[in-house]
Design a protein around this motif. Structure first.
Motif, PDB file in Angstrom:
ATOM      1  N   ALA A 189     -45.528  23.160 -16.799  1.00  0.00           N
ATOM      2  CA  ALA A 189     -44.301  23.878 -16.457  1.00  0.00           C
ATOM      3  C   ALA A 189     -43.186  22.918 -16.075  1.00  0.00           C
ATOM      4  O   ALA A 189     -42.030  23.098 -16.490  1.00  0.00           O
ATOM      5  N   SER A 190     -43.511  21.893 -15.296  1.00  0.00           N
ATOM      6  CA  SER A 190     -42.478  20.933 -14.899  1.00  0.00           C
ATOM      7  C   SER A 190     -41.932  20.188 -16.106  1.00  0.00           C
ATOM      8  O   SER A 190     -40.722  19.922 -16.195  1.00  0.00           O
ATOM      9  N   PHE A 191     -42.807  19.858 -17.055  1.00  0.00           N
ATOM     10  CA  PHE A 191     -42.347  19.169 -18.266  1.00  0.00           C
ATOM     11  C   PHE A 191     -41.401  20.066 -19.069  1.00  0.00           C
ATOM     12  O   PHE A 191     -40.369  19.612 -19.573  1.00  0.00           O
ATOM     13  N   LEU A 192     -41.756  21.354 -19.187  1.00  0.00           N
ATOM     14  CA  LEU A 192     -40.894  22.288 -19.920  1.00  0.00           C
ATOM     15  C   LEU A 192     -39.568  22.497 -19.199  1.00  0.00           C
ATOM     16  O   LEU A 192     -38.505  22.532 -19.832  1.00  0.00           O
ATOM     17  N   VAL A 193     -39.632  22.648 -17.876  1.00  0.00           N
ATOM     18  CA  VAL A 193     -38.405  22.847 -17.101  1.00  0.00           C
ATOM     19  C   VAL A 193     -37.469  21.669 -17.272  1.00  0.00           C
ATOM     20  O   VAL A 193     -36.259  21.842 -17.465  1.00  0.00           O
ATOM     21  N   TYR A 194     -38.027  20.476 -17.212  1.00  0.00           N
ATOM     22  CA  TYR A 194     -37.184  19.281 -17.354  1.00  0.00           C
ATOM     23  C   TYR A 194     -36.742  19.074 -18.798  1.00  0.00           C
ATOM     24  O   TYR A 194     -35.593  18.739 -19.061  1.00  0.00           O
ATOM     25  N   GLY A 195     -37.664  19.311 -19.748  1.00  0.00           N
ATOM     26  CA  GLY A 195     -37.357  18.993 -21.130  1.00  0.00           C
ATOM     27  C   GLY A 195     -36.468  19.993 -21.829  1.00  0.00           C
ATOM     28  O   GLY A 195     -35.626  19.606 -22.664  1.00  0.00           O
ATOM     29  N   LEU A 231     -38.462  25.454 -11.070  1.00  0.00           N
ATOM     30  CA  LEU A 231     -39.730  24.822 -10.719  1.00  0.00           C
ATOM     31  C   LEU A 231     -40.330  25.460  -9.468  1.00  0.00           C
ATOM     32  O   LEU A 231     -41.542  25.701  -9.404  1.00  0.00           O
ATOM     33  N   VAL A 232     -39.514  25.761  -8.471  1.00  0.00           N
ATOM     34  CA  VAL A 232     -40.007  26.403  -7.251  1.00  0.00           C
ATOM     35  C   VAL A 232     -40.544  27.793  -7.557  1.00  0.00           C
ATOM     36  O   VAL A 232     -41.607  28.194  -7.055  1.00  0.00           O
ATOM     37  N   LEU A 233     -39.849  28.562  -8.387  1.00  0.00           N
ATOM     38  CA  LEU A 233     -40.300  29.910  -8.724  1.00  0.00           C
ATOM     39  C   LEU A 233     -41.609  29.874  -9.511  1.00  0.00           C
ATOM     40  O   LEU A 233     -42.505  30.697  -9.281  1.00  0.00           O
ATOM     41  N   VAL A 234     -41.729  28.928 -10.436  1.00  0.00           N
ATOM     42  CA  VAL A 234     -42.980  28.800 -11.198  1.00  0.00           C
ATOM     43  C   VAL A 234     -44.127  28.418 -10.263  1.00  0.00           C
ATOM     44  O   VAL A 234     -45.244  28.954 -10.369  1.00  0.00           O
ATOM     45  N   THR A 235     -43.866  27.507  -9.339  1.00  0.00           N
ATOM     46  CA  THR A 235     -44.898  27.100  -8.384  1.00  0.00           C
ATOM     47  C   THR A 235     -45.356  28.284  -7.535  1.00  0.00           C
ATOM     48  O   THR A 235     -46.562  28.480  -7.310  1.00  0.00           O
TER      49      THR A 235
END
Length: 310
Positions: A18-24, A283-287
């Motif tokens: 998820a973090s990779f997708l959010v950033y990418g 990222l916070v919401l996904v976490t």
């Protein structure tokens, strides 16, 4: 412990993806990150160079992602281009409102949904019909319509509740967030009522329940020991999904009631093309969504230990 270790390992993998997708994904905007950061403005060469240096845009992509992830793990999401403030500080000042609203709405969903479902399944007849009618109305009404109706009737008409703002202190927050929490919870509570009714009704017809009745056990004992525990698994599933969905649903409710929470911050950040805030909030919401699902898995294991062996 092995069950928990497997779930935690899966959680870490999901968060990494998820973090990779959010950033990418933000780097796939037409024109690249510079077009996103500058928007409709035409920056001077000095401003462009400063932005490229701030976001390390001249470094390889994976190196930039690794540096961003390392900072994000420590709570450092960079600085906002619009507010000129630290993103973590901006989010921290608004997270209390969103967390309070989601917890309040979750309590309303669990208490109201389970109570209505049990009433329909155990009483039947008119009670069942009434719960079915009410849940159908709640499910068919969009949250923004519910919010407008509640504001017109209970805030502007009767004057029982304030129109906007989160309030100060615990009691004042309860008062200010009652209408937003009801707006956020009605549809989910109606859905949970239907699931609870169906699950409890199914368990009431099981053979072991009929056997317990034939042995002369009290109806209350049968319901507590043989019905509710077995009926709880689908109910817990729906509760977990709905509570996780409240995080996204709070965006609409915060806009209706002018609440300065993470949802309203996220909407403004998208409109203002504030790169750092969009990444951080997503990222916070996904976490939060992933952690809620982990809690649901642990509840499964507590209700039925056989599930932890799967």
């Amino acid at each position: 412990m092995r069950f928990l270790a497997r779930r935690l390992a899966g959680l870490i993998v999901v968060l990494l993806v998820a973090s990779f997708l959010v950033y990418g994904l933000l780097y796939l905007v037409p024109g690249g990150p510079m077009a996103f950061l500058l928007g409709n403005r035409s920056g001077t060469p000095e401003q462009v160079a400063a932005i490229r240096a701030q976001y390390h845009l001249d470094d390889p992509f994976l190196l930039r992602y690794a540096a961003w992830l390392r900072d994000a793990v420590t709570g450092d999401f960079g600085a906002s281009l619009v507010y000129r403030q630290d993103v973590s500080a901006l989010m921290a000042s608004r997270a209390t409102t969103t967390v309070f609203l989601v917890v309040y709405a979750s309590l309303l969903i669990v208490t109201g949904g389970v109570a209505m479902g049990l009433l329909a399944a155990l009483r039947g007849g008119r009670a069942d019909g009434l719960v079915s009618l009410v849940s159908s109305v709640f499910l068919a009404t969009p949250p923004f319509v519910v919010g407008v109706i509640l504001v017109i009737v209970f805030a502007l008409g009767l004057g029982w509740f304030p129109v906007f703002g989160p309030g100060d202190g615990f009691g004042d927050r309860i008062h200010h967030l009652t209408l937003p929490a009801i707006t956020l919870s009605l549809a989910s509570a109606a859905f949970l009522a239907r699931i609870t009714r169906a699950s409890v009704s199914e368990e009431l017809g099981r053979e072991h329940v009929e056997t317990a009745r034939s042995r002369g056990l009290a109806e209350g004992h049968i319901i507590r020991r043989h019905v509710l525990r077995n009926a709880a698994i689908p109910v817990v599933t729906v509760v977990g999904l709905n509570v996780a969905g409240l995080i996204a649903g709070s965006v609409v409710v915060e806009s209706i009631f002018a609440l300065d929470g993470l949802g309203s911050l996220f909407v403004r950040a998208i409109l203002q093309r504030d790169f750092a805030i969009v990444q951080a909030v997503v990222l916070v919401l996904v976490t939060a969504f992933v952690l809620i699902n982990l809690v649901v898995d642990l509840c499964y294991s507590a209700l039925d230990p056989r599930l932890s062996r799967q």
